[in-house]
Design an enzyme around this catalytic site. Structure first.
Site, mmCIF file in Angstrom:
data_model
loop_
_atom_site.group_PDB
_atom_site.id
_atom_site.type_symbol
_atom_site.label_atom_id
_atom_site.label_comp_id
_atom_site.label_asym_id
_atom_site.label_seq_id
_atom_site.Cartn_x
_atom_site.Cartn_y
_atom_site.Cartn_z
ATOM 1 N N GLU A 210 41.126 25.756 42.927
ATOM 2 C CA GLU A 210 40.052 25.947 41.804
ATOM 3 C C GLU A 210 41.107 26.609 40.777
ATOM 4 O O GLU A 210 40.529 27.193 39.718
ATOM 5 C CB GLU A 210 39.015 26.760 42.218
ATOM 6 C CG GLU A 210 37.991 25.945 43.225
ATOM 7 C CD GLU A 210 36.941 26.852 43.463
ATOM 8 O OE1 GLU A 210 35.714 26.827 42.527
ATOM 9 O OE2 GLU A 210 36.869 27.567 44.621
ATOM 10 N N ALA A 253 39.912 34.819 42.600
ATOM 11 C CA ALA A 253 39.497 34.209 41.165
ATOM 12 C C ALA A 253 40.235 35.090 40.372
ATOM 13 O O ALA A 253 40.354 36.296 40.151
ATOM 14 C CB ALA A 253 37.991 34.317 41.252
ATOM 15 N N GLU A 268 44.094 40.063 45.802
ATOM 16 C CA GLU A 268 42.615 40.157 45.550
ATOM 17 C C GLU A 268 42.192 39.691 44.068
ATOM 18 O O GLU A 268 43.083 39.283 43.318
ATOM 19 C CB GLU A 268 42.313 41.626 45.348
ATOM 20 C CG GLU A 268 42.616 42.419 44.190
ATOM 21 C CD GLU A 268 41.925 43.965 44.136
ATOM 22 O OE1 GLU A 268 41.019 44.082 45.071
ATOM 23 O OE2 GLU A 268 42.335 44.431 43.266
ATOM 24 N N GLY A 276 58.278 41.754 39.545
ATOM 25 C CA GLY A 276 58.511 43.142 39.316
ATOM 26 C C GLY A 276 57.436 44.272 39.211
ATOM 27 O O GLY A 276 57.579 45.649 39.163
ATOM 28 N N ARG A 307 44.477 46.044 44.026
ATOM 29 C CA ARG A 307 44.793 47.238 42.994
ATOM 30 C C ARG A 307 43.767 48.482 43.421
ATOM 31 O O ARG A 307 42.595 48.224 43.689
ATOM 32 C CB ARG A 307 44.310 46.699 41.614
ATOM 33 C CG ARG A 307 44.758 47.896 40.632
ATOM 34 C CD ARG A 307 44.524 47.478 39.279
ATOM 35 N NE ARG A 307 45.399 46.158 38.981
ATOM 36 C CZ ARG A 307 46.882 46.311 38.449
ATOM 37 N NH1 ARG A 307 47.151 47.678 38.563
ATOM 38 N NH2 ARG A 307 47.543 45.329 38.227
ATOM 39 N N ASN A 308 44.216 49.465 43.746
ATOM 40 C CA ASN A 308 43.336 50.799 44.097
ATOM 41 C C ASN A 308 42.352 51.256 43.116
ATOM 42 O O ASN A 308 42.887 51.187 41.642
ATOM 43 C CB ASN A 308 44.405 51.798 44.372
ATOM 44 C CG ASN A 308 43.446 53.127 44.950
ATOM 45 O OD1 ASN A 308 42.474 53.554 44.243
ATOM 46 N ND2 ASN A 308 43.816 53.497 46.089
#
Length: 333
Positions: A210, A253, A268, A276, A307-308
């Site tokens: 997709e 996505a 995610e 980098g 990503r926190n």
């Protein structure tokens, strides 16, 4: 490597070749039928490209194929194209033959020399009446209006869509305009409306697409590219690293990938991971192992990239989940 393709070449108003369709390819050292055809055709050829005037000289036993080749339009030429070694592309016939070799799945992406491909392929108007030279397109539009005939210009490009030449077995393609000739689609692959597969790229097994598979990118079996996701190509922008997605992996996505991803990995949704990117690595006990550039994690298995949401830092954790495709969506019979 020695092989010969039997092609139907479309000739434009200027006399130049616009495209070539290869319904049959014979290999030296292939099975008995293929090897016999190669030897027979090879004896006809002094050069690597030969126009065929007498269809009977081809020694084709299949009567249906033979009949189809005997009734060609005036702008179609029957040709043989021979490739003896995998070198830089020298002709449009060779260019189309190599694209067919990938889409027929005789060769995987990144295994054929495609140097000079873009310089060789002409930019043409792809229409419901076949390819038309750009120098002739305005006249063709005028003629279609005068005669009240349909002329649909599907694209103006160097590459046609895959399904105008080859329909791979066991696949679904929701929008055929989004898969180029030269794509490698394995059985069980589903390409949804927002999916895209470039030439010299594709899937090595059942996969849900997709997102975008850029040129040179391969996706392993049982992997999923989520809606709007992107893989970084090597055609422009300076990237030299061949990107790949391993088996049983998920690109969420609107995520992006700029490193080769290992097996059983997840990126995610919304995270664009470039080579980098600074990534903090955690072990199974969630103890930090320090910060590295993402390219140092290339091809490593069982990683979850997130990503926190509090600090904004990109983290790589041990992936404890397994990615499983919905079998019902990939039984493309």
């Amino acid at each position: 490597m020695p092989l010969i393709g039997l092609g139907l070449a479309t000739i434009g108003a200027s006399g130049k070749t616009l495209d070539v369709f290869f319904p049959l390819i014979a290999f030296a050292g292939g099975d008995l039928e293929s090897s016999n055809l190669y030897n027979s055709w090879n004896q006809l050829m002094d050069d690597n490209i030969l126009e065929i005037q007498d269809v009977e000289a081809l020694n084709i036993e299949d009567k249906t194929t033979l009949s189809a080749l005997q009734s060609l339009n005036s702008n179609i030429k029957l040709i043989l194209c021979r490739i003896q070694e995998d070198i830089t592309i020298q002709s449009i016939e060779e260019a189309y033959l190599k694209l067919h070799l990938i889409s027929y799945k005789f060769f995987q992406p990144n295994t054929l020399n495609l140097d000079n491909l873009f310089n060789t392929l002409p930019n043409v108007a792809w229409t419901n009446n076949g390819p038309i030279e750009l120098e002739s397109i305005n006249h063709s539009i005028l003629e279609s209006k005068r005669a009240h005939r349909s002329l649909e210009i599907k694209s103006i490009d160097k590459f046609p869509r895959l399904t105008d030449y080859i329909v791979p077995p066991g696949v679904r393609i929701a929008d055929t305009s989004r898969v180029r000739l030269g794509a490698y689609l394995s059985e069980g692959t589903t390409v949804m409306h927002e999916g895209f597969v470039n030439f010299n790229a594709g899937t090595l097994g059942a996969a849900m697409i997709e997102g975008r598979i850029s040129a040179g990118v391969i996706v392993g079996k049982n992997s999923d590219l989520g809606g709007g996701s992107s893989t970084m190509g090597t055609l422009s922008g300076g990237n030299k690293v061949k990107i790949s997605v391993g088996e049983n992996s998920l690109l969420g996505a609107n995520a992006g990938l700029g490193i080769p991803l290992g097996n059983n990995c997840i990126v995610e949704a919304g995270l664009y991971l470039t080579g980098g990117s600074k990534v903090e690595v955690f072990d199974r006990d969630m103890v930090s192992q320090g910060v590295v550039k993402a390219d140092q994690l290339s091809n490593q298995d069982n990683l979850l990239f997130i990503r926190n949401s509090l600090s904004g830092a990109v983290e790589a954790r041990i992936n404890l989940k397994s990615v499983e495709l919905n079998d019902a969506l990939h039984k493309n019979q």
